[in-house]
Design a protein around this motif. Structure first.
Motif, PDB file in Angstrom:
ATOM      1  N   HIS A 183       8.245 -40.251 -26.272  1.00  0.00           N
ATOM      2  CA  HIS A 183       7.867 -40.619 -24.904  1.00  0.00           C
ATOM      3  C   HIS A 183       7.963 -39.419 -23.990  1.00  0.00           C
ATOM      4  O   HIS A 183       8.033 -39.540 -22.796  1.00  0.00           O
ATOM      5  CB  HIS A 183       8.760 -41.784 -24.444  1.00  0.00           C
ATOM      6  N   THR A 184       7.988 -38.245 -24.600  1.00  0.00           N
ATOM      7  CA  THR A 184       8.058 -37.060 -23.730  1.00  0.00           C
ATOM      8  C   THR A 184       6.913 -36.102 -24.040  1.00  0.00           C
ATOM      9  O   THR A 184       6.227 -35.640 -23.173  1.00  0.00           O
ATOM     10  CB  THR A 184       9.388 -36.305 -23.996  1.00  0.00           C
ATOM     11  N   ALA A 185       6.671 -35.850 -25.347  1.00  0.00           N
ATOM     12  CA  ALA A 185       5.676 -34.821 -25.674  1.00  0.00           C
ATOM     13  C   ALA A 185       4.352 -35.481 -26.050  1.00  0.00           C
ATOM     14  O   ALA A 185       4.266 -36.168 -27.069  1.00  0.00           O
ATOM     15  CB  ALA A 185       6.174 -33.992 -26.856  1.00  0.00           C
ATOM     16  N   PRO A 186       3.293 -35.278 -25.249  1.00  0.00           N
ATOM     17  CA  PRO A 186       2.024 -35.984 -25.502  1.00  0.00           C
ATOM     18  C   PRO A 186       1.384 -35.652 -26.838  1.00  0.00           C
ATOM     19  O   PRO A 186       1.312 -34.497 -27.234  1.00  0.00           O
ATOM     20  CB  PRO A 186       1.114 -35.491 -24.371  1.00  0.00           C
ATOM     21  N   VAL A 187       0.983 -36.723 -27.546  1.00  0.00           N
ATOM     22  CA  VAL A 187       0.081 -36.617 -28.687  1.00  0.00           C
ATOM     23  C   VAL A 187      -0.936 -37.732 -28.506  1.00  0.00           C
ATOM     24  O   VAL A 187      -0.539 -38.877 -28.246  1.00  0.00           O
ATOM     25  CB  VAL A 187       0.796 -36.822 -30.042  1.00  0.00           C
ATOM     26  N   GLU A 188      -2.236 -37.424 -28.552  1.00  0.00           N
ATOM     27  CA  GLU A 188      -3.244 -38.467 -28.424  1.00  0.00           C
ATOM     28  C   GLU A 188      -3.965 -38.592 -29.759  1.00  0.00           C
ATOM     29  O   GLU A 188      -4.257 -37.609 -30.426  1.00  0.00           O
ATOM     30  CB  GLU A 188      -4.226 -38.164 -27.287  1.00  0.00           C
ATOM     31  N   GLY A 189      -4.298 -39.820 -30.135  1.00  0.00           N
ATOM     32  CA  GLY A 189      -4.875 -40.082 -31.457  1.00  0.00           C
ATOM     33  C   GLY A 189      -6.167 -39.349 -31.725  1.00  0.00           C
ATOM     34  O   GLY A 189      -6.483 -39.000 -32.854  1.00  0.00           O
ATOM     35  N   GLY A 190      -6.923 -39.062 -30.653  1.00  0.00           N
ATOM     36  CA  GLY A 190      -8.176 -38.337 -30.842  1.00  0.00           C
ATOM     37  C   GLY A 190      -7.966 -36.923 -31.350  1.00  0.00           C
ATOM     38  O   GLY A 190      -8.877 -36.276 -31.858  1.00  0.00           O
ATOM     39  N   ASP A 191      -6.730 -36.430 -31.194  1.00  0.00           N
ATOM     40  CA  ASP A 191      -6.429 -35.084 -31.685  1.00  0.00           C
ATOM     41  C   ASP A 191      -5.963 -35.062 -33.128  1.00  0.00           C
ATOM     42  O   ASP A 191      -5.747 -33.981 -33.693  1.00  0.00           O
ATOM     43  CB  ASP A 191      -5.335 -34.453 -30.799  1.00  0.00           C
TER      44      ASP A 191
END
Ligand SMILES: NC(=O)NCCC[C@H](N)C(=O)O
Length: 405
Positions: free
Chosen positions: A212-220
């Motif tokens: 909940h701190t470091a962004p990861v988006e599924g499109g990546d």
């Protein structure tokens, strides 16, 4: 198939036979888009909503015609909210923000939402609510209410729920709930979290990455091959997110290699899957302009910790990690102008139903012709309205069950 006749949950590649997928049929949230808010809500235009829904229905019907079970997010959300008080409290808690509404109004609204029927609550949590739509008596002692215009949002709409790819992804038998980078999308993961945590269809599903701190988006995130994951780092996913993802999939033994791929911090390449997607075991469709410059840091799981190599040319690093001689590249478009036009219109954003069979937007004529010339079966869908959100068939889908490779 498991006892209920459904395909086992999970995926270990981009191209394994697709058995079940999570889609979101766009709803009233798209009617909230105006010229004043479309940029902030990450849409490049104002879709004709009825036609966008028709286009999405055609997309879903195509998948069903190929034997894919289509799970619709609104149905799952409504069923979950109707069956689980915890889900209801979690969904309302994420949507009613006392910092925005003030303590008095937030309490009154939350109390009201706890009483509304599940389908109505599902619509509110996805399409949002304005001050005019507030069911709370106008004479409330809420300064916040008195100081807002009626059209201002009490609960923000989520028009990007359409892009189910980004708010969760499956890796092996586990599901990762992502952390979305931009304010307009942050709350989407509270809904996917609720569904995966409480809906019977996902009973027993274990979690993969959760930060909940470091962004990861599924499109990546691309599952290049069993045990090999690529994660783009650019406008959305951060280096810290990629590092946390690598640590998590190594600890859960879901991968042995993670390729971290720097991409331009630009809207046109907002995710790795806007410039590169897999169309067969050993083939990608890729935006040619970046083909020679795309690089990768290779993080490999070792007995004691990890090793990090690079940056090396992406295609070579990927082929080595995948254990194949070469990754075949199929280009977007014919020339630079065509390529730029078709990349912008999600020509690279294909969804594989099986090795060598992909769904693509019909508008990307040149890219689709090049895919077919390379032996790929292309199933075309319309996207004139859906595309205004700047996402294609892969963006609009979250595979929840693929046959393992
Ligand atoms: N995987 C993807 O490329 N998703 C497309 C997301 C589009 C959405 N309007 C956004 O800007 O986040």
């Amino acid at each position: 198939m498991n006892a209920s006749g459904s395909a086992p949950l999970g995926a270990n590649s981009e191209v394994g036979q697709l058995r079940a997928v999570l889609l979101h049929r766009p709803g009233d949230e798209l009617k909230r888009l105006t010229p004043r808010n479309n940029d902030q809500l990450l849409f490049d235009g104002l879709p004709w909503v009825d036609r966008a829904q028709e286009e999405h229905d055609a997309f879903a019907d195509l998948l069903r015609s190929r034997g894919v079970e289509v799970l619709l997010l609104s149905d799952l959300l409504s069923e979950t909210l109707g069956a689980s008080g915890a889900a209801r409290i979690q969904g309302i808690g994420a949507a009613v923000d006392p910092r925005k509404l003030g303590h008095t109004l937030a309490q009154e609204l939350a109390a009201h939402l706890r009483r509304v029927p599940a389908p109505e609550l599902s619509t509110i949590l996805t399409a949002g609510m304005t001050f005019d739509e507030l069911p709370v008596a106008a004479n409330t002692a809420s300064l916040v209410r008195r100081m807002h215009h009626g059209g201002d949002f009490v609960i923000d709409p989520l028009p990007n729920l359409l892009f189910t790819r980004d708010s969760s992804f499956w890796i092996g038998p586990r599901v990762a709930i992502t952390s979305l980078a931009l304010p307009a999308r942050v709350r989407e993961t509270s809904l996917t979290d609720i569904i995966y945590a409480h809906h019977p269809r996902f009973r027993g599903a274990r979690r993969a990455y959760e930060s909940h701190t470091a962004p990861v988006e599924g499109g990546d995130v691309l599952l290049l091959a069993p045990g090999v994951v690529a994660v783009g780092v650019g406008e959305r996913t951060t280096p810290a997110g990629a590092e946390a993802l690598a640590r998590s999939v190594f600890e859960d033994e879901l991968a042995h290699t993670v390729l971290v791929v720097p991409i331009a911090q630009a809207r046109a390449s907002m995710h790795l899957d806007t410039v590169c997607t897999m169309v067969d075991h050993d083939a990608v469709v890729m935006y040619p302009v970046i083909q020679d410059t795309l690089s990768a840091f290779t993080i490999h799981r070792e007995d004691k910790g990890v090793s990090i190599r690079g940056a090396d040319p992406f295609l070579a690093a990927a082929a080595e990690a995948m254990g194949i001689g070469k990754l075949r590249v199929i280009d977007t478009g014919l020339d630079n102008v065509t390529a730029e036009r078709e990349q912008w219109d999600d020509g690279n954003n294909t969804l594989a139903l099986a090795p060598g069979v992909v769904v693509a937007y019909e508008r990307n004529v040149e890219t689709n012709a090049r895919l077919e010339a390379s032996g790929i079966e292309v199933l075309r869908i319309a996207g004139s309205e859906l595309g205004s959100g700047r996402g294609g068939p892969r963006c609009m889908s979250c595979p929840v069950a693929r046959d393992p490779l």
